[in-house]
Enzyme design. Structure first.
Site, PDB file in Angstrom:
ATOM      1  N   ASP A 233       0.774  -1.180  -0.029  1.00 25.83           N
ATOM      2  CA  ASP A 233      -0.007   0.048   0.114  1.00 25.83           C
ATOM      3  C   ASP A 233       0.937   1.209   0.123  1.00 25.83           C
ATOM      4  O   ASP A 233       0.681   2.368   0.614  1.00 25.83           O
ATOM      5  CB  ASP A 233      -0.946   0.072   1.275  1.00 25.83           C
ATOM      6  CG  ASP A 233      -1.936   0.940   1.123  1.00 25.83           C
ATOM      7  OD1 ASP A 233      -2.731   0.954  -0.146  1.00 25.83           O
ATOM      8  OD2 ASP A 233      -2.395   1.562   2.137  1.00 25.83           O
ATOM      9  N   ASN A 238       1.681   6.694   3.037  1.00 26.97           N
ATOM     10  CA  ASN A 238       2.590   5.910   4.097  1.00 26.97           C
ATOM     11  C   ASN A 238       4.297   5.998   3.937  1.00 26.97           C
ATOM     12  O   ASN A 238       4.657   5.029   4.037  1.00 26.97           O
ATOM     13  CB  ASN A 238       2.271   4.704   3.650  1.00 26.97           C
ATOM     14  CG  ASN A 238       1.013   3.887   4.295  1.00 26.97           C
ATOM     15  OD1 ASN A 238       0.404   4.394   4.954  1.00 26.97           O
ATOM     16  ND2 ASN A 238       0.203   3.143   3.387  1.00 26.97           N
ATOM     17  N   ASP A 250       3.463   1.621   8.140  1.00 25.45           N
ATOM     18  CA  ASP A 250       2.104   0.890   7.648  1.00 25.45           C
ATOM     19  C   ASP A 250       2.417  -0.173   6.587  1.00 25.45           C
ATOM     20  O   ASP A 250       1.976  -0.215   5.697  1.00 25.45           O
ATOM     21  CB  ASP A 250       1.128   1.704   7.346  1.00 25.45           C
ATOM     22  CG  ASP A 250      -0.189   0.998   7.309  1.00 25.45           C
ATOM     23  OD1 ASP A 250      -0.304   0.005   7.954  1.00 25.45           O
ATOM     24  OD2 ASP A 250      -1.214   2.001   6.919  1.00 25.45           O
TER      25      ASP A 250
END
Length: 358
Positions: A233, A238, A250
């Protein structure tokens, strides 16, 4: 003990992470498990493990922007705050969480700037009153300036280093990013539950079916591509940027998949701009990891899967009180009209082919 609901602060973020493809396994009439996660519960949970290191929390608690899990900055006596992540019940197995922790620890050992779960008394995953949680160092930073060529090349170098480690061995406990889990299964969930307005159901079904046909063709054009352990992701939210460069946070959606998954989310929307940005990313990436050009066929296909999956993620989580508060625009007539239009646009984008000849 953990009991009673409490208010939280929320900001809607369209870059919310990809999330699991299985709903919470629990009584649908019961209160959501996170309603028991009171401030007192969070502090007691942290004290239960931090006490082993000779420190205690000081009562300061700040809810950070997270919906899939619950994440807090927690003040500590005579020391810097820590970040505590409380994992959504029933999403990941203990083995899957520990496998992600081990991967990030590998990255840190390789001097790659990622934020690993702290090991306390030899453990990175802790339990308290039915909740599982991990403790992290607090890291500051700002969003990367993705319109700068040097920033993109710098990012590419670190993603290349992450992937060089990710290739060493596969995940065993964590899943693979594929069409079934991120396309067909979310489609079935949305069509079999009462989210789509009746007057838009046929339009959505036609659009999503054509879109998935385009995804299938793109994957066929790419052929067999290597899968490796990914961040999963890797969008700008992030990545925290400092004067020393990026660090990655994350890894909750880390899974097996093609390398391009960690690159395409950093690209701007227009094809010319995306082509230039990808050139800069790969200039740094290929210093550390070889890139397979056939994966360019997958960019718009992966974007399409993310859009389908995102709508189903919101639908699955709608009984979590945090979601209606954070995403009030979801499940409105306009929302589903925009999803139909979005899928039609993706059908066209996939027909255009890769950003440059393969």
């Amino acid at each position: 003990m953990c009991a009673g609901p409490w208010p939280m602060r929320h900001n809607a973020d369209m870059n919310e992470p990809l999330s699991p493809h299985s709903p919470d396994v629990r009584d649908p009439g019961a209160a959501h498990p996170f309603t028991r996660l009171t401030p007192e519960c969070v502090l007691d949970a942290l004290d239960s493990v931090l006490a082993q290191t000779g420190v205690r929390t000081d009562g300061r608690l700040l809810s950070l922007n997270s919906y899939e899990n619950r994440v807090y900055q927690v003040g500590v006596e005579d020391g810097p705050p820590v970040v505590a992540k409380f994992y959504r019940p029933h999403r990941w197995s203990d083995g899957a969480i520990l496998e992600e922790h081990a991967f990030v620890a590998e990255l840190v050992e390789a001097e790659i700037p990622a934020v690993a779960a702290r090991s306390i008394d030899g453990k990175t995953l802790h339990a308290f009153d039915g909740f599982r949680f991990a403790v992290f160092e607090r890291r500051g930073g700002r969003a990367p300036e993705l319109d700068r060529r040097d920033t993109l090349e710098w990012m590419g170098r670190f993603i290349g280093r992450i992937h060089a480690v990710g290739k060493r061995k596969p995940y065993v406990e964590r899943p693979t990013l594929d069409i079934a889990a991120f396309g067909y299964e979310p489609r079935e969930f949305l069509l079999s539950h009462d989210f789509l307005p009746p007057e838009l159901r046929a339009s959505y079904e036609a659009a999503v079916d054509l879109a998935l046909e385009g995804v299938e063709r793109a994957f066929e054009a790419a052929g067999e591509v290597a899968h490796l352990r990914l961040h999963g992701d890797c969008h700008a939210s992030n990545v925290l940027w400092t004067d020393a460069g990026p660090h990655f946070v994350d890894f909750d959606d880390s899974r097996m998949g093609p390398a391009i998954q960690d690159l395409w989310l950093l690209l701007p929307g227009s094809r010319p701009d995306a082509s230039r940005a990808l050139t800069d990313l790969l200039a740094g990436y290929e210093d550390f990891c070889e890139f397979e050009p056939r994966e360019l066929h997958l960019i718009e296909a992966l974007r399409t899967l993310r859009l389908i999956h995102y709508a189903a993620w919101l639908a699955r989580r709608w009984d979590d009180p945090a979601f209606p508060a954070a995403f009030p625009w979801f499940n409105t007539q306009r929302y589903w009209e925009e999803r139909v239009l979005e899928l039609r646009e993706q059908i066209g984008a996939m027909q255009e082919g890769p950003l440059w000849p393969v």
